[in-house]
Design a protein around this motif. Structure first.
Motif, mmCIF file in Angstrom:
data_model
loop_
_atom_site.group_PDB
_atom_site.id
_atom_site.type_symbol
_atom_site.label_atom_id
_atom_site.label_comp_id
_atom_site.label_asym_id
_atom_site.label_seq_id
_atom_site.Cartn_x
_atom_site.Cartn_y
_atom_site.Cartn_z
ATOM 1 N N VAL A 53 0.943 -1.154 0.060
ATOM 2 C CA VAL A 53 -0.077 -0.117 -0.140
ATOM 3 C C VAL A 53 0.867 1.279 0.002
ATOM 4 C CG1 VAL A 53 -0.059 0.199 2.721
ATOM 5 C CG2 VAL A 53 -2.077 1.085 1.045
ATOM 6 N N THR A 54 0.499 2.385 -0.809
ATOM 7 C CA THR A 54 1.125 3.454 -0.385
ATOM 8 C C THR A 54 0.620 4.320 0.498
ATOM 9 O OG1 THR A 54 -0.493 4.624 -2.199
ATOM 10 C CG2 THR A 54 1.335 3.634 -3.156
ATOM 11 N N GLN A 55 1.503 5.242 0.971
ATOM 12 C CA GLN A 55 1.116 6.051 1.773
ATOM 13 C C GLN A 55 -0.118 6.946 1.733
ATOM 14 O OE1 GLN A 55 4.411 8.617 3.371
ATOM 15 N NE2 GLN A 55 2.991 9.856 4.599
ATOM 16 N N ARG A 56 -0.165 7.597 0.516
ATOM 17 C CA ARG A 56 -1.428 8.404 0.214
ATOM 18 C C ARG A 56 -2.556 7.473 0.410
ATOM 19 N NH1 ARG A 56 -2.801 11.030 -5.443
ATOM 20 N NH2 ARG A 56 -4.895 12.185 -4.871
ATOM 21 N N MET A 57 -2.561 6.175 -0.417
ATOM 22 C CA MET A 57 -3.836 5.208 -0.289
ATOM 23 C C MET A 57 -4.179 4.908 1.233
ATOM 24 S SD MET A 57 -6.259 3.705 -1.568
ATOM 25 C CE MET A 57 -5.845 3.505 -3.432
ATOM 26 N N LEU A 58 -3.049 4.610 1.841
ATOM 27 C CA LEU A 58 -3.387 4.081 3.297
ATOM 28 C C LEU A 58 -3.928 5.272 4.068
ATOM 29 C CD1 LEU A 58 -3.191 2.153 5.577
ATOM 30 C CD2 LEU A 58 -0.682 2.813 5.972
ATOM 31 N N THR A 59 -3.363 6.467 3.856
ATOM 32 C CA THR A 59 -4.083 7.624 4.678
ATOM 33 C C THR A 59 -5.542 7.777 3.965
ATOM 34 O OG1 THR A 59 -1.917 8.767 4.754
ATOM 35 C CG2 THR A 59 -3.967 10.079 4.839
ATOM 36 N N ASN A 60 -5.993 7.635 2.933
ATOM 37 C CA ASN A 60 -7.224 7.637 2.470
ATOM 38 C C ASN A 60 -8.210 6.704 2.948
ATOM 39 O OD1 ASN A 60 -6.919 10.030 0.892
ATOM 40 N ND2 ASN A 60 -6.501 8.953 -1.136
ATOM 41 N N GLN A 61 -7.759 5.752 3.031
ATOM 42 C CA GLN A 61 -8.541 4.480 3.551
ATOM 43 C C GLN A 61 -8.530 4.543 4.897
ATOM 44 O OE1 GLN A 61 -9.068 1.044 1.030
ATOM 45 N NE2 GLN A 61 -9.695 2.974 0.342
ATOM 46 N N LEU A 62 -7.626 4.768 5.846
ATOM 47 C CA LEU A 62 -7.839 5.138 7.204
ATOM 48 C C LEU A 62 -8.834 6.411 7.384
ATOM 49 C CD1 LEU A 62 -4.210 4.702 8.328
ATOM 50 C CD2 LEU A 62 -5.985 3.365 8.921
ATOM 51 N N ARG A 63 -8.930 7.236 6.503
ATOM 52 C CA ARG A 63 -9.668 8.465 6.606
ATOM 53 C C ARG A 63 -11.229 8.113 6.434
ATOM 54 N NH1 ARG A 63 -6.422 13.026 3.644
ATOM 55 N NH2 ARG A 63 -5.073 13.560 5.348
ATOM 56 N N GLU A 64 -11.329 6.971 5.478
ATOM 57 C CA GLU A 64 -12.644 6.582 5.100
ATOM 58 C C GLU A 64 -13.222 5.468 6.386
ATOM 59 O OE1 GLU A 64 -13.079 4.882 1.233
ATOM 60 O OE2 GLU A 64 -12.118 6.769 0.357
ATOM 61 N N LEU A 65 -12.335 4.768 6.800
ATOM 62 C CA LEU A 65 -12.855 3.845 7.846
ATOM 63 C C LEU A 65 -13.235 4.543 9.216
ATOM 64 C CD1 LEU A 65 -10.218 1.093 7.339
ATOM 65 C CD2 LEU A 65 -12.455 0.881 7.179
ATOM 66 N N GLU A 66 -12.456 5.776 9.288
ATOM 67 C CA GLU A 66 -12.762 6.555 10.676
ATOM 68 C C GLU A 66 -14.120 7.298 10.661
ATOM 69 O OE1 GLU A 66 -10.777 9.966 13.251
ATOM 70 O OE2 GLU A 66 -9.833 9.763 11.312
ATOM 71 N N ALA A 67 -14.344 7.749 8.984
ATOM 72 C CA ALA A 67 -15.594 8.497 8.886
ATOM 73 C C ALA A 67 -16.678 7.492 8.974
ATOM 74 C CB ALA A 67 -15.586 9.158 7.393
ATOM 75 N N ASP A 68 -16.653 6.216 8.762
ATOM 76 C CA ASP A 68 -17.433 5.441 8.910
ATOM 77 C C ASP A 68 -17.587 4.654 10.126
ATOM 78 O OD1 ASP A 68 -18.352 5.194 6.218
ATOM 79 O OD2 ASP A 68 -16.974 3.774 5.414
ATOM 80 N N GLU A 69 -16.806 5.141 11.175
ATOM 81 C CA GLU A 69 -16.827 4.659 12.774
ATOM 82 C C GLU A 69 -16.394 3.452 12.828
ATOM 83 O OE1 GLU A 69 -20.506 6.077 14.350
ATOM 84 O OE2 GLU A 69 -19.949 8.324 13.767
ATOM 85 N N LEU A 70 -15.498 2.852 11.802
ATOM 86 C CA LEU A 70 -14.959 1.573 12.018
ATOM 87 C C LEU A 70 -13.527 1.532 12.937
ATOM 88 C CD1 LEU A 70 -15.926 0.105 8.622
ATOM 89 C CD2 LEU A 70 -17.205 -0.316 10.919
ATOM 90 N N ILE A 71 -12.757 2.532 12.766
ATOM 91 C CA ILE A 71 -11.786 2.673 13.673
ATOM 92 C C ILE A 71 -11.681 4.044 14.090
ATOM 93 C CG2 ILE A 71 -10.379 1.339 11.892
ATOM 94 C CD1 ILE A 71 -9.166 3.954 11.064
ATOM 95 N N GLU A 72 -10.823 4.035 15.307
ATOM 96 C CA GLU A 72 -10.796 5.438 15.931
ATOM 97 C C GLU A 72 -9.271 5.775 15.750
ATOM 98 O OE1 GLU A 72 -11.987 6.798 20.387
ATOM 99 O OE2 GLU A 72 -11.025 4.808 20.188
ATOM 100 N N ARG A 73 -9.150 7.022 15.618
ATOM 101 C CA ARG A 73 -7.747 7.718 15.290
ATOM 102 C C ARG A 73 -7.546 8.471 16.669
ATOM 103 N NH1 ARG A 73 -5.778 12.873 13.036
ATOM 104 N NH2 ARG A 73 -3.809 12.405 12.015
#
Length: 126
Positions: A53-73
């Motif tokens: 995974v690229t850094q950009r893609m990982l950042t985007n996927q983490l943001r989406e997971l956080e927005a969907d309330e599946l992960i907490e940052r």
């Protein structure tokens, strides 16, 4: 948050499945969630666990997971900044689904899953 394809999910029998899949669609979301089953991880730990995974893609996927309330940052006020990711209760509820997908993939791939061995080795090293 992932865009819903329908305003209501009672349009056909498959819509509940579509609604569930919208949360884990994306090339890396399921893999990220799988790695977070073992506990809290920092950004670079996740990146090392998923070397493709690229850094950009990982950042985007983490943001989406956080927005969907599946992960907490969690951000710590330190220098350098420290950020940790962990599953929420909602994200933790996907554990049986993720483990079932892993088992299904192992059983039906027809080939030895070299990526699975890499995932497990990276997880142990982290």
């Amino acid at each position: 948050m992932a865009k819903a394809r329908h305003e209501r999910f009672d349009c056909s029998p498959g819509c509940a499945v579509e609604a569930a899949l919208q949360f884990i669609d994306g090339k890396w979301k399921g893999v990220i969630l799988y790695h977070l089953l073992d506990g809290t991880m920092r950004f670079n730990e996740i990146r090392r666990a998923i070397p493709s995974v690229t850094q950009r893609m990982l950042t985007n996927q983490l943001r989406e997971l956080e927005a969907d309330e599946l992960i907490e940052r969690t951000v710590y006020a330190e220098v350098p900044p420290k950020v940790e990711y962990s599953l929420t209760e909602r994200g933790r509820s996907l554990e049986p689904v993720l483990l079932a997908l892993r088992a299904w993939g192992k059983e039906h791939s027809g080939v030895a899953l070299s990526g699975d061995a890499v995932c497990e080795a990276a997880a142990k090293a982290a």
